[in-house]
Design an enzyme around this catalytic site. Structure first.
Site, mmCIF file in Angstrom:
data_model
loop_
_atom_site.group_PDB
_atom_site.id
_atom_site.type_symbol
_atom_site.label_atom_id
_atom_site.label_comp_id
_atom_site.label_asym_id
_atom_site.label_seq_id
_atom_site.Cartn_x
_atom_site.Cartn_y
_atom_site.Cartn_z
ATOM 1 C CG ASN A 181 -8.525 -0.835 12.162
ATOM 2 O OD1 ASN A 181 -7.624 -1.510 11.661
ATOM 3 N ND2 ASN A 181 -9.087 0.182 11.544
ATOM 4 C CD GLU A 214 -8.567 1.353 7.741
ATOM 5 O OE1 GLU A 214 -8.335 0.420 8.540
ATOM 6 O OE2 GLU A 214 -8.220 2.520 7.960
ATOM 7 C CG HIS A 268 -5.653 -1.818 8.880
ATOM 8 N ND1 HIS A 268 -5.733 -0.477 9.175
ATOM 9 C CD2 HIS A 268 -4.335 -2.117 8.910
ATOM 10 C CE1 HIS A 268 -4.520 -0.003 9.356
ATOM 11 N NE2 HIS A 268 -3.654 -0.971 9.217
ATOM 12 C CG ASP A 297 -0.236 -0.399 2.511
ATOM 13 O OD1 ASP A 297 0.998 -0.301 2.575
ATOM 14 O OD2 ASP A 297 -0.918 -0.801 3.458
HETATM 15 C C1 GLP Z 1 -0.200 0.474 8.492
HETATM 16 C C2 GLP Z 1 0.029 -0.418 7.272
HETATM 17 C C3 GLP Z 1 -0.206 -1.868 7.575
HETATM 18 C C4 GLP Z 1 0.480 -2.246 8.866
HETATM 19 C C5 GLP Z 1 -0.122 -1.458 9.989
HETATM 20 C C6 GLP Z 1 0.398 -1.820 11.358
HETATM 21 O O1 GLP Z 1 -1.494 0.917 8.638
HETATM 22 N N1 GLP Z 1 -0.793 -0.031 6.182
HETATM 23 O O2 GLP Z 1 0.259 -2.649 6.492
HETATM 24 O O3 GLP Z 1 0.335 -3.626 9.108
HETATM 25 O O4 GLP Z 1 0.167 -0.081 9.717
HETATM 26 O O5 GLP Z 1 1.482 -1.021 11.694
HETATM 27 P P1 GLP Z 1 2.479 -1.315 12.872
HETATM 28 O O6 GLP Z 1 3.310 -2.460 12.458
HETATM 29 O O7 GLP Z 1 3.286 -0.050 12.994
HETATM 30 O O8 GLP Z 1 1.656 -1.599 14.082
#
Ligand code: GLP
Length: 246
Positions: free
Chosen positions: A139, A146, A141, A70
């Site tokens: 959440n 989402e 995702h 993404d």
């Molecule tokens: C972002 C990314 C996700 C990732 C998530 C969790 O929103 N789009 O791909 O898994 O963050 O992030 P973190 O690893 O910092 O908790």
């Protein structure tokens, strides 16, 4: 019958080393492997371990191809908050990868739909993803898929939920600076990867992580769809695994 292979490591460093070993094994078995990569703080330790292997001459990235999950929309590639910048900082500029083999959705285009179609075509032309690395949003995702009453199958433009904007505001000077949209691979694109590696760390993810192991699939928690995949390994540290029923 839940299909998830679950590995519980003592801490974040162990989790990162374990994940890096699986990725290294994939590249050794198929030097031209197609890897699906994730951003967020979770995979940073894994990327660090891969860089160490490359520097030690134990792992060659010269033939691999990568597709990131993404990118924020709208954001320029050179913006330090972009996932382009993140990936170069934490992985690509430290390894011997061919720059033409790196793919990340372009978050700075006028027509997002066209960019999404282009991205799906490139994944298809590369022969699909061999190993997809994933983190877990607070959440539930995956990528930027989402929670919603319906999920999209392919790469698409999506509004970010307020929970995600709040969670990701830690990387920005001000919450108002967090982009409100993103381009993300869809759940079907992700589930088409031949293998999936889901990394989960920390007590703040414990409750949402437990939802993936309950045998219930709901679009309100996109990560629960991963139970449909036939070859998924979830690597977590003890804190992240603390709410899973034994
Ligand atoms: C972002 C990314 C996700 C990732 C998530 C969790 O929103 N789009 O791909 O898994 O963050 O992030 P973190 O690893 O910092 O908790």
């Amino acid at each position: 019958m839940i299909n998830l292979n679950k590995i519980i490591c003592n801490n974040y460093i162990e989790m990162s080393r374990y994940a890096a070993q699986i990725i290294a094994k994939q590249i050794k078995v198929r030097p031209s492997a197609v890897l699906g990569l994730a951003t967020g703080s979770t995979p940073v330790g894994t990327y660090h371990e891969l860089i160490k292997m490359n520097r030690a001459g134990k792992l060659d990235f010269s033939k691999i191809t990568t597709f990131n999950l993404d990118e924020y929309y709208r954001i320029e590639k050179h913006n330090p908050q972009s996932y382009h910048y993140f990936m170069h900082k934490h992985l690509f500029s430290h390894i011997n990868i061919n720059s033409g083999s790196i793919h990340i959705p372009d978050g700075d285009v006028d027509c997002a739909d066209e960019e999404c179609r282009r991205y799906d075509c490139m994944i298809e032309q590369a022969g699909g993803i061999d190993l997809q690395i994933l983190g877990l949003g607070a959440n539930g995702h995956i990528g930027f898929n989402e929670p919603s009453s319906a999920l999209f199958s392919n790469t698409h433009l999506t509004p970010l939920t307020i929970e995600t904007i709040q969670a990701n505001s830690r990387f920005f000077a001000n919450i108002d600076d967090v982009p409100k949209y993103a381009i993300t691979m869809g759940m079907s694109s992700i589930l088409q990867a031949k293998k999936i590696l889901l990394l989960i760390t920390g007590s703040s993810k414990a409750k949402i992580a437990a939802e993936i192991f309950k045998g219930r699939i709901t679009t309100d928690i996109p990560a629960t769809l991963l139970q449909l995949h036939p070859d998924i390994t979830v690597i977590m540290d003890r804190e992240a695994a603390s709410c899973i029923a034994q």
